[in-house]
Design a protein around this motif. Structure first.
Motif, mmCIF file in Angstrom:
data_model
loop_
_atom_site.group_PDB
_atom_site.id
_atom_site.type_symbol
_atom_site.label_atom_id
_atom_site.label_comp_id
_atom_site.label_asym_id
_atom_site.label_seq_id
_atom_site.Cartn_x
_atom_site.Cartn_y
_atom_site.Cartn_z
ATOM 1 N N THR A 35 -7.679 3.829 -10.822
ATOM 2 C CA THR A 35 -6.433 3.440 -10.169
ATOM 3 C C THR A 35 -6.697 2.505 -8.994
ATOM 4 O O THR A 35 -5.981 1.526 -8.792
ATOM 5 C CB THR A 35 -5.657 4.686 -9.706
ATOM 6 N N ASN B 64 3.665 5.217 -6.003
ATOM 7 C CA ASN B 64 3.456 5.002 -7.438
ATOM 8 C C ASN B 64 2.303 5.855 -7.948
ATOM 9 O O ASN B 64 2.377 6.462 -9.013
ATOM 10 C CB ASN B 64 3.140 3.535 -7.732
ATOM 11 N N THR B 65 1.220 5.862 -7.164
ATOM 12 C CA THR B 65 0.038 6.625 -7.554
ATOM 13 C C THR B 65 0.343 8.115 -7.595
ATOM 14 O O THR B 65 -0.096 8.824 -8.501
ATOM 15 C CB THR B 65 -1.128 6.324 -6.593
ATOM 16 N N GLY C 86 2.346 1.593 -3.291
ATOM 17 C CA GLY C 86 1.264 2.002 -4.194
ATOM 18 C C GLY C 86 0.954 3.483 -4.107
ATOM 19 O O GLY C 86 0.674 4.130 -5.119
ATOM 20 N N MET D 227 -5.181 -1.270 -8.482
ATOM 21 C CA MET D 227 -4.352 -1.671 -7.346
ATOM 22 C C MET D 227 -4.743 -3.051 -6.828
ATOM 23 O O MET D 227 -3.882 -3.835 -6.412
ATOM 24 C CB MET D 227 -4.426 -0.625 -6.238
ATOM 25 N N ASN E 116 -3.345 -5.558 -9.264
ATOM 26 C CA ASN E 116 -1.893 -5.531 -9.188
ATOM 27 C C ASN E 116 -1.375 -6.263 -7.947
ATOM 28 O O ASN E 116 -0.400 -7.007 -8.020
ATOM 29 C CB ASN E 116 -1.396 -4.088 -9.216
ATOM 30 N N TYR E 117 -2.013 -6.057 -6.803
ATOM 31 C CA TYR E 117 -1.560 -6.742 -5.590
ATOM 32 C C TYR E 117 -1.688 -8.258 -5.746
ATOM 33 O O TYR E 117 -0.756 -9.005 -5.451
ATOM 34 C CB TYR E 117 -2.313 -6.294 -4.337
ATOM 35 N N SER F 113 7.343 0.931 -8.902
ATOM 36 C CA SER F 113 6.691 -0.219 -8.304
ATOM 37 C C SER F 113 7.589 -1.454 -8.326
ATOM 38 O O SER F 113 7.734 -2.151 -7.317
ATOM 39 C CB SER F 113 5.383 -0.524 -9.046
ATOM 40 N N GLY G 199 0.812 -1.216 0.000
ATOM 41 C CA GLY G 199 0.000 0.000 0.000
ATOM 42 C C GLY G 199 0.843 1.261 0.000
ATOM 43 O O GLY G 199 0.543 2.225 -0.711
#
Length: 134
Positions: free
Chosen positions: A104, A15-16, A12, A108, A111-112, A48, A9
């Protein structure tokens, strides 16, 4: 929540932040939305990989095994996020940056799961990381 999920997180969020900053700058400069999305996503993707490999998952697996998987996963996530972004923006009529934020969030989750179970799978974890797995 496991330590790994919290680390993912945090990465993330970084990255976000990078993604949103680049996206906002490119669209403000007149770049087409889809071009800006691809470039911004690539910036977040590089961050990431580096942080999740070394910090979140502490992977010791071969980069030649991980990198193709990471790229494939992120291309799938990019396609999903872009599709959701366009549907929210044009189909639902939501503001651009709100659409980006919602898309987004959906990305996520995908992606996780992909990172945890496929890219940095259990064989690549260090013993330290394995100990916090429920």
């Amino acid at each position: 929540m496991t330590a790994r999920l919290l680390k993912f997180g945090a990465v993330g969020l970084l990255n976000t932040g990078a993604d949103f900053l680049v996206f906002a700058m490119l669209t403000a400069a007149g770049s087409p939305v889809l071009t800006a999305q691809a470039i911004a996503y690539a910036c977040g993707m590089l961050n990431s990989y580096l942080l999740n490999r070394s910090w979140t998952f502490r992977s010791s697996a071969s980069r030649t095994r991980e990198m193709p998987r990471f790229i494939v996963l992120n291309l799938v996530v990019l396609a999903c996020v872009t599709l959701v972004l366009e549907q929210l923006r044009t189909g639902a009529g939501l503001p651009l940056l709100l659409s980006k934020l919602l898309a987004t969030g959906a990305g996520m989750i995908i992606n996780y799961a992909g990172s945890r179970f496929w890219v940095f799978g259990a064989r690549g974890y260090s013993s330290e990381t394995r100990s916090d797995t429920p």
